[in-house]
Design an enzyme around this catalytic site. Structure first.
Site: not given
Ligand code: ZN
Length: 256
Positions: A64-65, A68, A140
């Site tokens: 997930h990170e 980003h 988010d």
């Molecule tokens: Zn996030």
């Protein structure tokens, strides 16, 4: 460099946190590492290093990170990524920091679209890798939706509604909330326009991650081992990736 955009009160708060950390560490003076740790605390909430998470959860957070970070790296108007971490802090399971390089006073359509893509990059990575999505991305998604709504209702940036601003702001100088002030028909158009922006930006994020799949895997694996990556380490991965992709150099033949 890291506190660009901070107000005086925010700077005071940062230094206060740094002083508390220095005192906890039995130091007579505030050091740079106290300020750096305080910066993270102010931005993301206190770190919860003792929080136990299972390997599946950690893997999901790492991808997930990294999602980003890669979207932020690929998009031209986004600021460079300074740090990525899967150490939980505040209400987040991890964080990606790309603080602004300079003070900003205007918002631009391309920049807003890219910001939305970056915000949706975490969710896009989860879907791409695991074929399933978690509720962990709810913040988010709220922030992305909020930006898309502003583009449509306040900034006149949607194709469908053009320059019309169907929202009004109460107490503009007190950062009041915007509310829709238009017909039901227009309100339905607003919803559609917001959906369209989010859908397009999500598709962009998915495409960028698919195109950088090897990098996504590398960064996620690294995060699982080290928990935190600096911007320089990220760039080292990016450059190594570029080198391996570059076509083999053809030997120059001397003609003279
Ligand atoms: Zn996030």
């Amino acid at each position: 460099q890291t506190t660009i955009g901070f107000t005086g009160a925010e700077l005071a708060n940062l230094m206060n946190e740094a002083a508390l950390l220095a005192a906890k560490r039995d130091k007579a003076l505030i050091g740079m590492n106290d300020i750096e740790d305080a910066f993270l605390k102010v931005l993301t909430g206190p770190q919860k290093k003792s929080m136990k998470r299972n390997p599946k959860e950690l893997r999901k957070t790492a991808y997930h990170e990294a999602g980003h970070a890669i979207v932020a790296h690929v998009l031209p108007t986004m600021d460079p990524v300074q740090q990525i971490s899967i150490i939980p802090s505040g209400n987040a399971l991890g964080y990606t920091l790309n603080p602004p390089k300079e003070d900003r006073y205007s918002v631009y359509k391309n920049e807003l679209k890219e910001k939305i893509s970056m915000l949706l990059g975490g969710r896009a990575a989860e879907e791409l890798i695991f074929g399933d999505i978690s509720g962990g991305a709810s913040n988010d998604i709220q922030r992305a939706t909020d930006l898309a709504k502003k583009m449509v209702t306040l900034y006149g940036m949607s194709d469908a509604l053009g320059m019309m601003a169907p929202a009004a702001v109460q107490h503009q100088y007190l950062e009041g909330n915007a509310y829709l002030d238009c017909s039901q028909e227009t309100s339905a158009q607003v919803d559609q326009a917001v959906q369209k922006i989010l859908k397009n930006c999500y598709a962009d994020a998915c495409r960028m991650l698919t195109e950088n799949r090897a990098l996504l895997d590398e960064i996620s694996e690294f995060l699982l081992v080290k928990e935190t990556i600096t911007g320089d380490e990220l760039m080292a991965f990016v450059n190594a990736d570029k080198k391996s992709e570059a076509p083999a150099e053809t030997e120059e033949t001397a003609e003279e």
